[in-house]
Motif scaffolding. Sequence first.
Motif, mmCIF file in Angstrom:
data_model
loop_
_atom_site.group_PDB
_atom_site.id
_atom_site.type_symbol
_atom_site.label_atom_id
_atom_site.label_comp_id
_atom_site.label_asym_id
_atom_site.label_seq_id
_atom_site.Cartn_x
_atom_site.Cartn_y
_atom_site.Cartn_z
ATOM 1 N N PHE A 60 46.711 52.068 68.642
ATOM 2 C CA PHE A 60 47.783 52.923 69.142
ATOM 3 C C PHE A 60 49.148 52.316 68.818
ATOM 4 N N GLY A 61 49.129 51.314 67.967
ATOM 5 C CA GLY A 61 50.381 50.686 67.545
ATOM 6 C C GLY A 61 50.702 49.455 68.364
ATOM 7 N N SER A 62 51.270 48.455 67.709
ATOM 8 C CA SER A 62 51.664 47.223 68.398
ATOM 9 C C SER A 62 52.801 47.531 69.367
ATOM 10 N N ILE A 63 52.744 46.961 70.569
ATOM 11 C CA ILE A 63 53.774 47.311 71.545
ATOM 12 C C ILE A 63 54.689 46.156 71.902
ATOM 13 N N SER A 64 54.608 45.062 71.155
ATOM 14 C CA SER A 64 55.502 43.942 71.480
ATOM 15 C C SER A 64 56.457 43.679 70.321
ATOM 16 N N PRO A 65 57.686 43.323 70.651
ATOM 17 C CA PRO A 65 58.624 42.973 69.582
ATOM 18 C C PRO A 65 58.135 41.717 68.864
ATOM 19 N N PRO A 66 58.392 41.625 67.576
ATOM 20 C CA PRO A 66 57.867 40.493 66.819
ATOM 21 C C PRO A 66 58.556 39.176 67.173
ATOM 22 N N LEU A 67 57.821 38.117 66.983
ATOM 23 C CA LEU A 67 58.349 36.766 67.121
ATOM 24 C C LEU A 67 59.418 36.547 66.054
ATOM 25 N N ASN A 68 60.341 35.679 66.351
ATOM 26 C CA ASN A 68 61.373 35.339 65.377
ATOM 27 C C ASN A 68 61.294 33.844 65.052
ATOM 28 N N PRO A 69 60.358 33.469 64.185
ATOM 29 C CA PRO A 69 60.135 32.038 63.961
ATOM 30 C C PRO A 69 61.345 31.323 63.362
ATOM 31 N N ILE A 70 62.116 32.026 62.574
ATOM 32 C CA ILE A 70 63.306 31.396 61.978
ATOM 33 C C ILE A 70 64.257 30.944 63.099
ATOM 34 N N ALA A 71 64.499 31.838 64.035
ATOM 35 C CA ALA A 71 65.391 31.486 65.142
ATOM 36 C C ALA A 71 64.783 30.378 65.991
ATOM 37 N N ASN A 72 63.479 30.479 66.246
ATOM 38 C CA ASN A 72 62.825 29.421 67.019
ATOM 39 C C ASN A 72 62.951 28.072 66.321
ATOM 40 N N ALA A 73 62.817 28.080 65.016
ATOM 41 C CA ALA A 73 62.929 26.820 64.270
ATOM 42 C C ALA A 73 64.328 26.242 64.421
ATOM 43 N N ILE A 74 65.305 27.102 64.278
ATOM 44 C CA ILE A 74 66.682 26.596 64.342
ATOM 45 C C ILE A 74 66.993 26.012 65.716
ATOM 46 N N VAL A 75 66.646 26.730 66.776
ATOM 47 C CA VAL A 75 66.963 26.184 68.103
ATOM 48 C C VAL A 75 66.063 24.997 68.450
ATOM 49 N N SER A 76 64.989 24.820 67.684
ATOM 50 C CA SER A 76 64.114 23.669 67.940
ATOM 51 C C SER A 76 64.435 22.493 67.033
ATOM 52 N N HIS A 77 65.620 22.495 66.445
ATOM 53 C CA HIS A 77 66.133 21.339 65.714
ATOM 54 C C HIS A 77 65.480 21.107 64.366
ATOM 55 N N ALA A 78 64.935 22.150 63.767
ATOM 56 C CA ALA A 78 64.417 22.005 62.406
ATOM 57 C C ALA A 78 65.594 21.648 61.499
ATOM 58 N N THR A 79 65.316 20.832 60.489
ATOM 59 C CA THR A 79 66.420 20.379 59.635
ATOM 60 C C THR A 79 66.497 21.145 58.318
ATOM 61 N N PHE A 80 65.506 21.970 58.035
ATOM 62 C CA PHE A 80 65.564 22.808 56.831
ATOM 63 C C PHE A 80 64.817 24.096 57.134
ATOM 64 N N VAL A 81 65.546 25.190 57.166
ATOM 65 C CA VAL A 81 64.947 26.466 57.551
ATOM 66 C C VAL A 81 65.307 27.503 56.504
ATOM 67 N N ALA A 82 64.283 28.090 55.885
ATOM 68 C CA ALA A 82 64.559 29.052 54.828
ATOM 69 C C ALA A 82 63.561 30.197 54.880
ATOM 70 N N ARG A 83 63.910 31.241 54.177
ATOM 71 C CA ARG A 83 62.982 32.355 54.033
ATOM 72 C C ARG A 83 62.934 32.748 52.567
ATOM 73 N N GLY A 84 61.741 33.023 52.082
ATOM 74 C CA GLY A 84 61.582 33.462 50.701
ATOM 75 C C GLY A 84 60.817 34.757 50.637
#
Lengths: 284, 284, 583, 583
Positions: free
Chosen positions: A145-169
């Motif tokens: 019946f379709g997914s009912i939760s907003p998607p996770l935002n791993p990029i944002a989670n990485a940044i606020v979790s002090h990752a030192t290199f965050v990219a998307r390809g």
Amino acid sequence: MVILKELGTPIKIVWCPGCGNFGILSAFKSALVDLGLERKQVVMVSGIGCHGKIVDYVNINGFHGIHGRVLPLATGIKLANSELTVVGFAGDADCYDEGWDHFCHAARRNVDITLIVHNNMVLGLTTGQTTSTSQPGFKTKSTPFGSISPPLNPIANAIVSHATFVARGFAGDPKHLQNLIVQAIKHRGFSYIDVFQPCVTFNYLNTYEWFRKRIYKLEDEGHDYTDKWKALEKSLEWGDRIPVGIFYKEERPTYLDQLPHLKAPLTKISIGNVDITEIMENMA
Amino acid sequence: MVILKELGTPIKIVWCPGCGNFGILSAFKSALVDLGLERKQVVMVSGIGCHGKIVDYVNINGFHGIHGRVLPLATGIKLANSELTVVGFAGDADCYDEGWDHFCHAARRNVDITLIVHNNMVLGLTTGQTTSTSQPGFKTKSTPFGSISPPLNPIANAIVSHATFVARGFAGDPKHLQNLIVQAIKHRGFSYIDVFQPCVTFNYLNTYEWFRKRIYKLEDEGHDYTDKWKALEKSLEWGDRIPVGIFYKEERPTYLDQLPHLKAPLTKISIGNVDITEIMENMA
Amino acid sequence: MKINELSVLIGGEAGAGIARSGFLFAKTCMRGGLHVFGTIYYQSLIRGGHNFYVARVNRERVYSQLDYTNLIIALNAETVMVHKNELDYGGGIIYDEDDIQLTRESLERNDLKLYPIPLKRIVREDLKERRLVMRNTVALGAAFALLQYDLRLLEGVLMDTFKANVAESNIKAAQIGYKYAEENFERNFGYRLEKLETSEKRIFLNGNEAIGLGAIKAGCKVYVAYPMTPSTGLLHFMAANERKYNMVVLQPEGEVAAINIAAGAAFAGVRAMTATSGGGFCLMSEGLGMAGMTETPLVINVAQRPGPSTGLPTHSAQGDLRFILHASQGEFPRIVIAPGDIEECFYETMRAFNLAEKYQLPVILLTDKYLLESQRSVEAFDITLIKIERGTLITERYEGEERYKRHKLTETGVSPRALPLTKGAIVRTSANEHDEYGFTTEDPEITTEMMDKRMRKLAFLTKEIEERNLAMIKFYGSKEAMATLISWGSTKGPIMEALKILSRENIVVNYLQVLYLQPFPKNKVEKVLDTAKKTIIIENNKTSQLSSLIREYTLRDVDHKILKYDGRPFNPGYLSRRIKEVM
Amino acid sequence: MKINELSVLIGGEAGAGIARSGFLFAKTCMRGGLHVFGTIYYQSLIRGGHNFYVARVNRERVYSQLDYTNLIIALNAETVMVHKNELDYGGGIIYDEDDIQLTRESLERNDLKLYPIPLKRIVREDLKERRLVMRNTVALGAAFALLQYDLRLLEGVLMDTFKANVAESNIKAAQIGYKYAEENFERNFGYRLEKLETSEKRIFLNGNEAIGLGAIKAGCKVYVAYPMTPSTGLLHFMAANERKYNMVVLQPEGEVAAINIAAGAAFAGVRAMTATSGGGFCLMSEGLGMAGMTETPLVINVAQRPGPSTGLPTHSAQGDLRFILHASQGEFPRIVIAPGDIEECFYETMRAFNLAEKYQLPVILLTDKYLLESQRSVEAFDITLIKIERGTLITERYEGEERYKRHKLTETGVSPRALPLTKGAIVRTSANEHDEYGFTTEDPEITTEMMDKRMRKLAFLTKEIEERNLAMIKFYGSKEAMATLISWGSTKGPIMEALKILSRENIVVNYLQVLYLQPFPKNKVEKVLDTAKKTIIIENNKTSQLSSLIREYTLRDVDHKILKYDGRPFNPGYLSRRIKEVM
Ligand SMILES: Cc1ncc(C[n+]2csc(CCOP(=O)(O)OP(=O)(O)O)c2C)c(N)n1
Ligand SMILES: Cc1ncc(C[n+]2csc(CCOP(=O)(O)OP(=O)(O)O)c2C)c(N)n1
Ligand code: SF4
Ligand code: SF4
Ligand SMILES: [Mg+2]
Ligand SMILES: [Mg+2]
């Protein structure tokens, strides 16, 4: 120094024709050539999922681990032998669902490993269910019946979790991705690339087309990836325009940098004659 | 409607004298009174750690679960009986280390439960080790040379993971905390309060003093908690000034709201006579 | 007057420094050439509640606490209330007269000796100290006065244990206590300690420390663990030694991470270890299977406590044997060793690392709270006894086939083990079924061959162990006996003491300790059963898991079971009574 | 000419619709009153590779595939190459002549019948369709022509399976195929299918669906699972039925979450279930222990596949029995049921929910890929057979003691079970050891009492099961036999067929199926062993885990073991040969 044709293996590639994984595979192989690494220097680690098969398709060291545990495995390998270049390949369910426990912690810990997430927004190998990056309304056999939760935002989670290199390809742009991988591997510390990887079989929504229509390159718009705040702003961008490229990059001592007693890779320390008399003296 | 003195239990409280958990306990009990709830309506769920003992100190329904699993347990209880008010009590190691897999997902899922994290920045019950919210340099028996990783930022993670109620309280200010708990429980959806909870035995750094010197109230500075961007900005604030209060709040359909077929709590649906003939017909 | 035969109990609230005081007392005894066993009982809380340490001292080797005590040092009233009936005839109580009012009448024991001391007042007034915990040292000083023991030994221990300034004030406290007792009490206590000369070099440590020492000596380079009682002491020990011994000691986000990090490190070529207790081991079980499938050497200390689930987190049990033997899906070889005493903790840990690398499989040390957190004086470990053996490890250059086969089919089941970065070898493994090269496969023949290969290692191992005559069981007592006791793990201590008690009563029993639970030493156990007149199994669990193994492997049942599952270890007196009952 | 005795194999690449076509073929046979068994073999990949479906049709009940096949529908060349030797004498091959060139000479089989059809050309040119998968239906039509079966039955199945427009084009495809075969091939195929009249109402489904139906019928209201082959089909089935049956079907972030969400739901009072395979079960094992300790009723389907670790994710095995029996630290009662066929999947699932609630403990359905993903025509389930029993559940008002005791000590071990929101009851439980009220305790006496209480439930349960004569074992064949086969789980199917084969050869063997592995039906198994002339155990694992149980419980070994652990189920012919070998 490896050349491209040495990187093939005798194993037949069994991804669906057109699968985004091909783009990641070729980008990674070319990146290895660009980096001038030797085959024996590099270790691939993968999880379970379509993505996980990549280990069999590159003729370097490899550990095809269990579902969700790419990060701890890669961490252990690097801790043991810091001379190795360790690159993890995870799926979106693999890393953002089953293995989510490790992600933010790996970012904080900053062990010098690279993580590439094959983000097809679907569980591929289990024949197509919703993952935490699936779009709302996405219909699969587990969410008919379709997914009912907003998607996770791993990029944002990485940044606020002090990752030192965050990219998307984007697997549909292997040249661009290749460059990201080169930079990620060169980066000292935890480097992370989320890769949009169209699943042509199960993801009817997030197709090459869908991505191509939306994707733009951060570098084309003068994004300053040393600005964490800007990076965070960009990480929240979603919809008609979706950025790829390097969101954030910073130099920070790696985990091993902060262990001053380690002068050599642990694997090189001889273990034949460890002297425990002093501890025993203290116990006497 | 419960009155305060009915909320006590015969169990002797064994927290260290002065422990921040006392503030949380009293704030929670008073909040229940404020909310005018009945004892049988409310279920507490806790993890393992000093915090986990709280279940034994409040005379309402309780499930003292295993380490790290407050959120899934609470989720299950609410899904089964939506008439219950379900409040989870977790430790920082409990929720941000062992149970980190569940946190961002609970935020996305938005089941109408409340999570209170007793964040003492230390593993208390196991006699004082570093957790992922411990400050850099924090020395414990597991990091005798000081913690070398920057702390996790659960508030920021919650916000970027679509949590609909994100707040921080201080066990040293139970009145303020009580009010936060009231609002969190009233909030429809996943509500989360990180509570600074001084551990007087093992956390020599983050003492009542330490917090008092730094804490200020968001509401005192006119923070607009409907502004996600501002909330995120505030969540990154750390150092001399640390905000408490509601960072972010939004109304979004809960998980159960989005299941239109459920007209009553699942526990109320009679199971004596489920009719499966139609499915069987389809298989014939 | 009993000389050098003593049991002391120090009790008080959590946070009152009970364990430390017990340690100081016991170590002081050891320094005088005496044998000591000490064990701590505490609850899952940080302050308050009731903790107590029991120290047993003797001129001969000792293996456990006793059922009774001769001297109680009561740091609160509860200690007296709870333990007064454990006092043997003529026992004494040291207590703070300002806290507790005691009379022989109210205790209903005419035989007892009461030693009231204003402990807190001394700390405040004489020592001018704010740290109330100093009263413990005052009490220790007093105790040694009653026991007529050389106070300098305690002073030495204090010097070695504390930083200079803390040591100094503690020494003062001890001296004051000593003097107070000498001045205020008659020399009528029926127990005395006397220094003994010994050439044996002894150390005083608990099971966690012995395992840690074994791991360090074995060259463990990566230790990863998430705190969980009663394995946490090992984490603390390893962390304290991280720098000195060139290790990485890491506390990750949980046990799933812990075992996978350890496995990664082992794959890359170092000796790696983790430890946990039941709940954490559940979370590790998937990684355990991965280690089995990828033939990754790993050493895991599984520290039992009473379950199910969180159970009694600070107490002891042996309820996880079957779980550990069968954990993780599918079938793969593993080694399970259950040390029964401090010495075995050390030597079997060293052996565990050798076995893990030689046979390329996970090795589990199955321990428990009682073993890990009890301390004993033992002879300093012989570091020449066990040599490092790394099996087929190749680090520099692989000289075999052109394409290296990480999972080469061999007669023994063990493949040559090159590491990543080895010249001439690309190293590849998979948690999926794989071919010799480590490529994933679904082929039915290869599947069968690989399963056979892995399982073959157990046979090879069993053969080797037999050839080298490594102890998989131990046997104590004479062949001829009225009954044979059988046990595994930490029950060894109380059983060794029970044997002494029974032999004093001329009841001849012998004792089979099963040290290796997997591979199960079927033949050796059978041989013992063959000659046993009557078999009595002793376990700290409800269902007698070892006897289920004996039934499974030998098709024989034991005659009697003595089981206890209340979280507390057996006391030897109680145990010997139960043994007599069933004989 | 063989009538109504047929085995068909449909093979092609992954993604070519093999499973669907097999289903259509098999169901069409069932609709004509025939009995069908169908099973799918596939690899852990999405496109390419080699998949095949085997359908076995008969006038009598059938329980498994056979060793050979009579007709191959080859949707690629590989299918012919891999399976041609499985063709029985006189078998046929339907294939696309544009893809594959076949001659009897090149196949070296003069007996074979070749049926080349331009499948793809028909799709493109005659049907004007772009969906190439339609060729499968063309082939099905042709197959039914060769078998001289009523095409309308296939048309009906297509109508019921697809949406109107898709159904229509498929029907056309089937008709063209049918006609093509009638026109181009002689009527010389040695096999025919004929409709049979039957009054039995039959349904066609696999094990996952049968378990799902059982769960829905039993009133399961919360189903939480993370996808993992071969349990995923159950998730899909439950999700599809979520709305209709007022359930919450949730796929959470992993198996740890899954079992804890299910446990929470069960604690709050609904029937809750989860499912997984080995690796996921590892992650669930801690939650399993929590359910045991808190006496929370839970039903878990553990769907085995070959291990260790990820192993062969899309194949079948029985390697997890011991793990499931002992998973999680400490000791607590659990029930482990291993259904052996589709009917047992349904009825035992219903029973599982009753047992879980009545005895307040976790119940595990131990299944495997072969059982869950094989389909069979069975008599529609009798929904009156098993009544809902919820034990001591109290939902409205608790009328007992003033303070409700969730973990009240009772003679049976089962406590009254009030739910949160019940009037007069505050409901409290703890994963720590707890007193009757559910407050955490460390008291040694209460610990012992609570352990005894929980374990008492198993005795009570065993007694009840015996009194009500519920089948914990099943016995097939005559008492007098030359040998007794013993097995558990999905090996039942091939064994039932092997029995038929052997009896045709006048070899009389009987068969003991162990349905309940925990509590182990010791007495019943012993009784069978008492009279068995020779025992032969049959398992899909390496170490023969059931015989280890038999040894443990009955102190007897079985005489012979027939083991297979290559991921594939036994074929009955092979099995009967192996049985004869050891007899
Ligand atoms: C512990 C565990 N749970 C579940 C599975 C089953 N499983 C295999 S692959 C997979 C996930 C596939 O999704 P993703 O990680 O996104 O990889 P993709 O196939 O899309 O590349 C799952 C859940 C497993 N192997 N292990
Ligand atoms: C799976 C598992 N791992 C480890 C433990 C041991 N343990 C008990 S409490 C605790 C954590 C305590 O820290 P926190 O959650 O911050 O709670 P606090 O005591 O500080 O309130 C741990 C790791 C456990 N019970 N279960
Ligand atoms: S299923 Fe999707 S992710 Fe997997 S190989 Fe096919 S296209 Fe790629
Ligand atoms: S150890 Fe810390 S958190 Fe635990 S009760 Fe004491 S003060 Fe509170
Ligand atoms: Mg994916
Ligand atoms: Mg804490």
